[in-house]
Every structure is written in structure tokens, then in C-alpha cells.
Design an enzyme around this catalytic site. Structure first.
Site, PDB file in Angstrom:
ATOM      1  N   GLU A 251       0.834  -1.203   0.000  1.00 43.52           N
ATOM      2  CA  GLU A 251       0.000   0.000   0.000  1.00 43.52           C
ATOM      3  C   GLU A 251       0.874   1.260   0.000  1.00 43.52           C
ATOM      4  O   GLU A 251       1.924   1.302   0.632  1.00 43.52           O
ATOM      5  CB  GLU A 251      -0.872  -0.038   1.259  1.00 43.52           C
ATOM      6  CG  GLU A 251      -1.720   1.186   1.515  1.00 43.52           C
ATOM      7  CD  GLU A 251      -2.458   1.094   2.847  1.00 43.52           C
ATOM      8  OE1 GLU A 251      -3.399   1.885   3.047  1.00 43.52           O
ATOM      9  OE2 GLU A 251      -2.096   0.236   3.683  1.00 43.52           O
ATOM     10  N   LYS A 319      -9.427   2.878  -1.934  1.00 45.32           N
ATOM     11  CA  LYS A 319      -9.677   2.417  -0.565  1.00 45.32           C
ATOM     12  C   LYS A 319     -10.895   3.125   0.018  1.00 45.32           C
ATOM     13  O   LYS A 319     -10.983   4.352   0.026  1.00 45.32           O
ATOM     14  CB  LYS A 319      -8.433   2.684   0.285  1.00 45.32           C
ATOM     15  CG  LYS A 319      -8.509   2.175   1.721  1.00 45.32           C
ATOM     16  CD  LYS A 319      -7.176   2.445   2.416  1.00 45.32           C
ATOM     17  CE  LYS A 319      -7.171   2.017   3.867  1.00 45.32           C
ATOM     18  NZ  LYS A 319      -5.859   2.293   4.507  1.00 45.32           N
ATOM     19  N   CYS A 352      -5.746  -2.763   3.166  1.00 45.78           N
ATOM     20  CA  CYS A 352      -5.538  -2.589   4.602  1.00 45.78           C
ATOM     21  C   CYS A 352      -6.838  -2.578   5.404  1.00 45.78           C
ATOM     22  O   CYS A 352      -7.457  -3.607   5.599  1.00 45.78           O
ATOM     23  CB  CYS A 352      -4.726  -1.316   4.835  1.00 45.78           C
ATOM     24  SG  CYS A 352      -4.069  -1.163   6.516  1.00 45.78           S
TER      25      CYS A 352
END
Length: 355
Positions: A251, A319, A352
Site C-alpha cells: 500500500e 480504498k 488494509c
């Protein structure tokens, strides 16, 4: 006419008899219609979590792309309506089954959310069965998990709006029945028409092996996004040497260890970093997922970018679930959950906190 208790009783009986006689053809007609619907809809029944959110159902005798009949669900202008057609099919545990249906929607903003087919595996007692494979060992060692529902995927759509929904599944070894459910939920003034529905035994699909590689590396000591990108070339080379089909990088790899802000590290997609990784993906004939920081106009996103073996950006995922540090750093959350076709199957991404 003077009436006695007997004549009043007789009169009431006669009136009741006349009303019953008049009603009988209607009742017979209703029973015949119900029986006819059950017969022509081939055993499909309707269901809803609660009657107050139940949509309208109809069997359309000449519906479907070929005019062989269809199952309709209609929602009015009330929010939150939820209902489905349901039918149970016999299956043999361990065997493979091909589910197929076609469906056409009207006024459904998000079909993936509101219109779906679901398959549940059950035993002779109608109870859920366990999956044949092992489960998680971290919190339930030795415990076989329950077989999860199957959700057949949308395939191609024809010019008239009919979408094919199909997939192949292996029935769990203890399954004797499969419950097929066809839904319309959470869409106002909407309709779905299901047709050509089947669940038939089929051959096992050919084996498919996919080699995946993930790179766990935290860059440090560099000042620019380009320098960070170059640090990953040896890892990609090694993964390619081991014949990886897909390599997943960390990431925000262009930000980590540089001291840059999100805004300073952000770049357009496609952009310099995707161009660099595109060359490596094409050189090694593999898919790459790179975690970058994207700028689109004044907005900045934490993004995972999928690059194909042809050296082109196949798509990106922004995200959606942000920690406080990213919110306070001015990152905007994504709103979509795209799924991409690759040469080894469909691929989705999370980053994540999303997991």
C-alpha cells in the site's frame, strides 16, 4: 309473510345456500388459478423476510427471452422491499452442478446490490451442511465451517437487456438438496424478470492453478516516488522467476519512507508510477497490483492499481475504509467495489483497513 323461528332459520339457510352456490364457481376458479400458477411456475414459491416489506410477485406465462415463461418481482415506491422466488433441487454430494438463469431489470440502480441469485446447500433434514475443506485454525482449530451460500456471477447481456447469470459449483459431500433463491431487494419502483432457470449436473471443470506472490517490503531512505518504485524491481524479477501469475505490492509504496505528504506523493492514474510498473508487467508477462496515491482534480485517493501483462492499466480500486490518519491527511474514501476479468479469473481488491 309471517315468519316463525323455523321459517327464519330456513330462510337464513336458503340465503346461505344461495350465496354459497354463487360463490362456489368463484372459489373453484380461484383454486384452479392457484393450481395453474403452481403448475406453470414449475414449483417456484415466493418468500419475503416480513410481509410488510413483501414486493409483488407474478408468473408471466409468455415471459422470458424465448417466451417460455418468467418469474417477476415488482417493487412499488416504498423503500426497503425485499422478496424472492425459491425452489429446492435434489443434488448428490460431491458432484458438480451448473446453475444458469437469465434476468432483465427495470429501474434498478445497482443490480449487484439489489438483484441476485443465491444457492444454499442443505441435508435431508433441511439443515445447513459443512464445507469439506478445512477452516481457519487460528480461532476454530479442527472445526469444519458451514458451507457458505453461492452467488452465481453475471455474464454477458444481450441488446434487449437480458443478462446471463451462471456458474459451476461442487455440492458439499453431505448435501442432498440445493435451495435456489432469486431476489429483488432495496430498489423502489423497480422490477426484475427471471427466466430460463436451471440447476443441472455437469462435469468437473478443468483444474486451474494460479501462482500468487506478495511483496512485504517497506521502502526507506529515498526522496521520490520514482526511487521507491525502482526498489521493487528485484522482487518482481524474483516472483517472475518463480512463474508468478500475479504480484501484489504494498500500500502507498510511493509515499512510504520519503517524508512526502499525501498531496506531494499523489499522481494521476495512469501516470509515472503506473508507466514504470507497466513495463515490468509486460516484460515478465504477469499481472501487478501496486498501491499508490492518486490525484484526480483536487481529490486524493489511496488506490490499488491493477496492471495487466499487456502493460496496460486494467483498473483501480480506491480504498473505502480510511483510518483517522488518512482522513486527517486529506484522503477521500472510494465508493465502488469493482471486479476485473483476468486470464485466470475474476479479481477484486481491498486495501488494509478494508479487510
Amino acid at each position: 309473510m309471517k315468519t316463525t323461528p323455523f321459517t327464519r332459520t330456513k330462510f337464513r339457510w336458503c340465503v346461505s345456500a344461495v350465496l354459497l352456490a354463487l360463490a362456489s364457481p368463484f372459489c373453484a376458479s380461484m383454486r384452479a388459478e392457484s393450481s395453474d400458477v403452481n403448475r406453470t411456475s414449475e414449483g417456484w414459491k415466493t418468500a419475503s423476510p416480513r410481509d410488510e416489506i413483501r414486493p409483488a410477485f407474478e408468473f408471466k406465462r409468455d415471459g422470458g427471452p424465448a417466451g417460455h415463461g418468467s418469474l417477476l418481482i415488482r417493487a412499488d415506491d416504498r423503500e426497503g422491499l425485499d422478496g424472492h422466488w425459491v425452489k429446492t433441487f435434489p443434488v448428490e454430494g460431491g458432484h458438480y452442478y451448473h446453475f444458469r438463469a437469465t434476468r432483465r431489470v427495470t429501474n434498478v440502480a445497482a443490480p449487484r446490490r439489489s438483484v441476485l441469485a443465491r444457492i444454499l446447500w442443505r441435508d435431508d433434514n433441511g439443515q445447513p451442511v459443512h464445507r469439506d475443506g478445512p477452516g481457519a485454525t487460528s480461532y476454530a482449530p479442527g472445526e469444519a465451517p458451514v458451507a457458505e451460500p453461492e452467488y452465481p456471477a453475471d455474464r454477458h447481456s444481450d441488446p434487449s437487456g437480458w443478462t446471463e447469470v451462471e456458474d459451476v459449483y461442487q455440492a458439499p459431500s453431505r448435501a442432498t438438496h440445493a435451495i435456489v433463491e432469486l431476489y429483488l431487494r432495496w430498489a423502489t419502483r423497480a422490477q426484475v424478470e427471471w427466466s430460463e432457470i436451471s440447476l443441472a449436473e455437469t462435469n468437473a471443470p478443468p483444474p486451474r492453478k494460479v501462482r500468487l506472490a506478495s511483496v512485504h517490503f517497506r521502502p526507506s531512505g529515498k526522496k521520490t516516488a520514482a526511487e521507491n518504485c525502482r526498489l521493487f524491481a528485484p522482487f518482481i524479477d524474483e516472483a517472475a522467476h518463480q512463474k508468478a501469475d500475479l504480484v501484489v505490492l504494498p500500500e502507498t509504496l510511493t509515499l512510504c519512507g520519503t517524508g512526502l505528504s499525501y498531496a506531494d506523493a499523489a499522481e494521476p492514474i495512469p501516470g509515472p508510477s503506473t508507466d514504470y510498473f507497466a513495463e515490468l508487467a509486460k516484460q515478465h508477462d504477469l499481472y501487478l497490483v501496486a498501491g499508490l496515491v492518486e490525484r484526480e482534480r483536487h481529490l486524493i485517493y489511496n488506490v490499488a492499481v491493477l496492471i495487466g501483462p499487456d502493460g496496460k492499466v486494467q483498473g483501480k480500486y480506491r480504498k473505502a475504509t480510511l483510518p483517522r490518519s488518512e482522513i486527517e491527511g486529506g484522503i477521500t474514501p472510494g465508493e465502488e467495489y469493482p471486479v476485473f476479468d483476468t486470464r485466470f479469473g475474476k479479481l477484486g481488491m481491498m486495501v488494509c483497513y478494508d479487510g
